[in-house]
Write a protein that holds these residues in place. Structure first.
Motif, PDB file in Angstrom:
ATOM      1  N   HIS A   4      -3.112  -0.917   3.579  1.00 25.90           N
ATOM      2  CA  HIS A   4      -4.454  -0.347   3.327  1.00 25.90           C
ATOM      3  C   HIS A   4      -5.465  -1.443   2.187  1.00 25.90           C
ATOM      4  CE1 HIS A   4      -3.854   3.378   5.469  1.00 25.90           C
ATOM      5  NE2 HIS A   4      -2.633   3.571   4.511  1.00 25.90           N
ATOM      6  N   ASP A   5      -6.303  -1.921   2.908  1.00 23.90           N
ATOM      7  CA  ASP A   5      -7.504  -2.444   2.087  1.00 23.90           C
ATOM      8  C   ASP A   5      -6.856  -3.621   1.172  1.00 23.90           C
ATOM      9  OD1 ASP A   5      -9.231  -0.644   2.878  1.00 23.90           O
ATOM     10  OD2 ASP A   5      -8.636   0.883   1.330  1.00 23.90           O
ATOM     11  N   THR A   6      -5.897  -4.203   1.603  1.00 24.54           N
ATOM     12  CA  THR A   6      -5.532  -5.467   0.947  1.00 24.54           C
ATOM     13  C   THR A   6      -4.672  -6.491   1.846  1.00 24.54           C
ATOM     14  OG1 THR A   6      -4.093  -5.864  -1.256  1.00 24.54           O
ATOM     15  CG2 THR A   6      -3.069  -4.315   0.341  1.00 24.54           C
ATOM     16  N   LYS A  36     -12.860   8.922  -1.675  1.00 21.79           N
ATOM     17  CA  LYS A  36     -12.626   7.349  -2.192  1.00 21.79           C
ATOM     18  C   LYS A  36     -13.830   6.751  -1.459  1.00 21.79           C
ATOM     19  CE  LYS A  36      -9.581   5.839   1.539  1.00 21.79           C
ATOM     20  NZ  LYS A  36      -9.281   6.841   2.496  1.00 21.79           N
ATOM     21  N   ARG A  48     -10.435  -1.155  -3.289  1.00 19.26           N
ATOM     22  CA  ARG A  48      -9.004  -0.894  -4.131  1.00 19.26           C
ATOM     23  C   ARG A  48      -9.319  -0.314  -5.460  1.00 19.26           C
ATOM     24  NH1 ARG A  48      -7.847  -5.942  -2.102  1.00 19.26           N
ATOM     25  NH2 ARG A  48      -8.071  -7.144  -3.918  1.00 19.26           N
ATOM     26  N   GLU A  49     -10.594  -1.005  -5.854  1.00 20.11           N
ATOM     27  CA  GLU A  49     -10.953  -0.189  -7.385  1.00 20.11           C
ATOM     28  C   GLU A  49     -11.372   1.330  -7.297  1.00 20.11           C
ATOM     29  OE1 GLU A  49     -12.324  -4.337  -9.490  1.00 20.11           O
ATOM     30  OE2 GLU A  49     -13.844  -3.344  -8.328  1.00 20.11           O
ATOM     31  N   ARG A  88     -10.155   3.394  -5.118  1.00 19.49           N
ATOM     32  CA  ARG A  88      -9.058   3.925  -4.807  1.00 19.49           C
ATOM     33  C   ARG A  88      -8.462   4.400  -5.903  1.00 19.49           C
ATOM     34  NH1 ARG A  88      -6.210   4.596  -0.426  1.00 19.49           N
ATOM     35  NH2 ARG A  88      -6.736   4.011   1.541  1.00 19.49           N
ATOM     36  N   THR A  89      -8.220   3.170  -7.114  1.00 18.13           N
ATOM     37  CA  THR A  89      -7.650   3.342  -8.581  1.00 18.13           C
ATOM     38  C   THR A  89      -8.253   4.469  -9.119  1.00 18.13           C
ATOM     39  OG1 THR A  89      -6.638   1.033  -8.304  1.00 18.13           O
ATOM     40  CG2 THR A  89      -6.858   2.331 -10.353  1.00 18.13           C
ATOM     41  N   SER A 126       0.740  -1.187   0.185  1.00 14.20           N
ATOM     42  CA  SER A 126       0.052  -0.164   0.081  1.00 14.20           C
ATOM     43  C   SER A 126       0.839   1.175  -0.003  1.00 14.20           C
ATOM     44  CB  SER A 126      -1.069   0.077   1.265  1.00 14.20           C
ATOM     45  OG  SER A 126      -0.460   0.130   2.443  1.00 14.20           O
ATOM     46  N   THR A 142      -1.917  -1.213  -3.214  1.00 10.79           N
ATOM     47  CA  THR A 142      -3.112  -0.083  -3.113  1.00 10.79           C
ATOM     48  C   THR A 142      -2.609   1.049  -3.310  1.00 10.79           C
ATOM     49  OG1 THR A 142      -4.092  -1.602  -1.420  1.00 10.79           O
ATOM     50  CG2 THR A 142      -4.768   0.648  -1.358  1.00 10.79           C
TER      51      THR A 142
END
Ligand code: AMP
Ligand code: FE
Ligand code: FE
Ligand code: ZN
Length: 280
Positions: free
Chosen positions: A38-40, A165, A94-95, A97-98, A12, A127
Motif C-alpha cells: 500500500h502506497d509504497t 486517511k 503515507r504521511e 496514514r501515519t 505495508s 506503511t
C-alpha cells in the motif's frame, strides 16, 4: 506459467518480509510475483536482492484512491520510483496514514483499551494501516482476529475509532502512474463487502485517463461480478488480471489463489517503461 500480480509484505500490511515473500512464492510454484504494498515501493529492494532463480519480480504498489466519495484501490506496476510527482504523492499518502493511525490509536488509548500509538508503530514495519491497529486489539484480547476489528464498534469504515486517511483522486493517480512509465490496474473493482463500489461510468472515465486493466479474479468477487467485469473490460479494451491479494497471516488467502494468464501478463509488461521486471 503461474502469475500472481497482487501481494503485500511487511512494507505495508502483510506479515511476510519482502525477502521471505519472494522465496515463499517460488517455493509455492509461482513464476511471476508482483509486490504491491500500500502506497509504497519500500519493499522493492529487499525483494529484488532475495530473488530466487526461476521467479520474475514485478515491482508495484497499491495506491489509496477515491472517486465520487467512494474509496478504491489502484494497482500500479513497473513505474519509475524516482519520478518526483508520483513519489511525492505516495509520500503524502503515507504521511496521512501515519497521522490517522496515531489518531485512531490515541482515541483507543483514551478510552482505556490499552492500545498505544507506540505499540501500533512497533507492529507496523512500513506503511501503517488498520491491520496494525487490529493486531494491537487482538493482542489485548478485544477481538479474536483481524476481521473482528473491522466492525462498527472498532475500526471498521465509519466505525467508532475509525479515522479517514487521505486518498488520491483516481483519475489523477492514473495519470501520475502513466507519467512515471507505469501501468495502472483497478484492484478488486467489485469488492462490495469493503464498502460502496463505483459504477461502469467511472471505470470508463478511468480507461479514458489511461487505465490498462481490471483485476477480475479476486477473492472478493463472486461469479456474477467476474462476468460483469470481464464484459466491461472487453467493452473498454482493458486487460484483465487475477491475483491473490496475499497479506500473510493478516488474511486467509494463499499465494496464487487467483492468477493472471501469461498473455495478459505479457501485455501488461509490454505497456510499461518506468522500471523493468527483474529475474535472478
Ligand atoms: P487501511 O488501508 O489502513 O484503511 O486498511 C485497509 C486494509 O485492511 C486493507 O488493505 C486490507 O488489508 C484490510 N482489511 C480491510 N477490510 C478488512 C476486513 N473486513 N477484514 C480484514 N481485513 C480487512
Ligand atoms: Fe491491505
Ligand atoms: Fe486493495
Ligand atoms: Zn491489496
Amino acid at each position: 506459467m503461474i502469475v500472481d500480480l497482487h501481494t503485500h509484505s511487511t512494507a505495508s500490511d502483510g506479515t511476510t518480509p519482502p525477502d521471505v515473500l519472494v522465496r515463499d512464492a517460488r517455493a509455492a510454484g509461482l513464476d511471476v510475483l508482483a509486490l504491491t504494498d500500500h502506497d509504497t515501493s519500500a519493499g522493492w529492494d529487499a525483494a529484488a536482492q532475495a530473488l530466487p532463480p526461476g521467479l520474475t519480480l514485478v515491482r508495484g504498489a497499491e495506491i489509496s484512491c477515491v472517486r465520487d466519495g467512494i474509496s478504491l484501490h489502484l494497482l500500479a506496476y513497473l513505474f519509475d520510483p524516482e519520478e518526483p510527482a508520483l513519489a511525492g504523492a505516495l509520500l503524502e499518502l503515507r504521511e496521512s496514514r501515519t497521522r490517522r493511525a496515531e489518531q485512531m490509536a490515541r482515541r483507543l488509548e483514551a478510552d482505556g483499551t490499552g492500545v498505544t500509538w507506540e505499540r501500533v508503530q512497533e507492529l507496523a514495519g512500513g506503511t501503517v494501516g488498520r491491520p496494525h491497529v487490529a493486531q494491537a486489539l487482538i493482542e489485548l484480547g478485544h477481538v479474536a482476529d483481524i476481521p473482528g476489528a473491522f466492525v462498527p464498534e472498532w475500526i471498521g469504515t465509519n466505525g467508532r475509532y475509525w479515522v479517514a486517511k487521505a486518498e488520491l483522486d483516481v483519475l489523477d493517480a492514473i495519470r501520475l502512474v502513466v507519467g512515471a512509465g507505469g501501468v495502472a490496474v483497478f484492484a478488486h473493482p467489485a469488492a462490495s463487502a469493503r464498502g460502496r463500489t463505483v459504477d461502469a461510468s467511472v471505470v470508463a472515465d478511468m480507461a479514458a485517463a489511461g487505465l490498462h486493466g481490471l483485476e477480475v479474479d479476486h477473492v472478493d468477487h463472486d461469479a456474477a461480478a467476474k462476468a460483469e467485469l470481464t464484459g466491461l473490460a472487453a467493452e473498454l479494451g482493458l486487460l484483465t488480471t487475477g491475483s491473490s491479494d496475499f497479506h500473510g497471516t493478516n488474511k486467509s488467502v494463499r499465494l496464487a489463489e487467483n492468477t493472471t494468464s501469461p498473455e495478459m501478463y505479457e501485455r501488461l509488461v509490454a505497456a510499461a517503461s518506468g522500471s523493468p521486471v527483474l529475474a535472478a
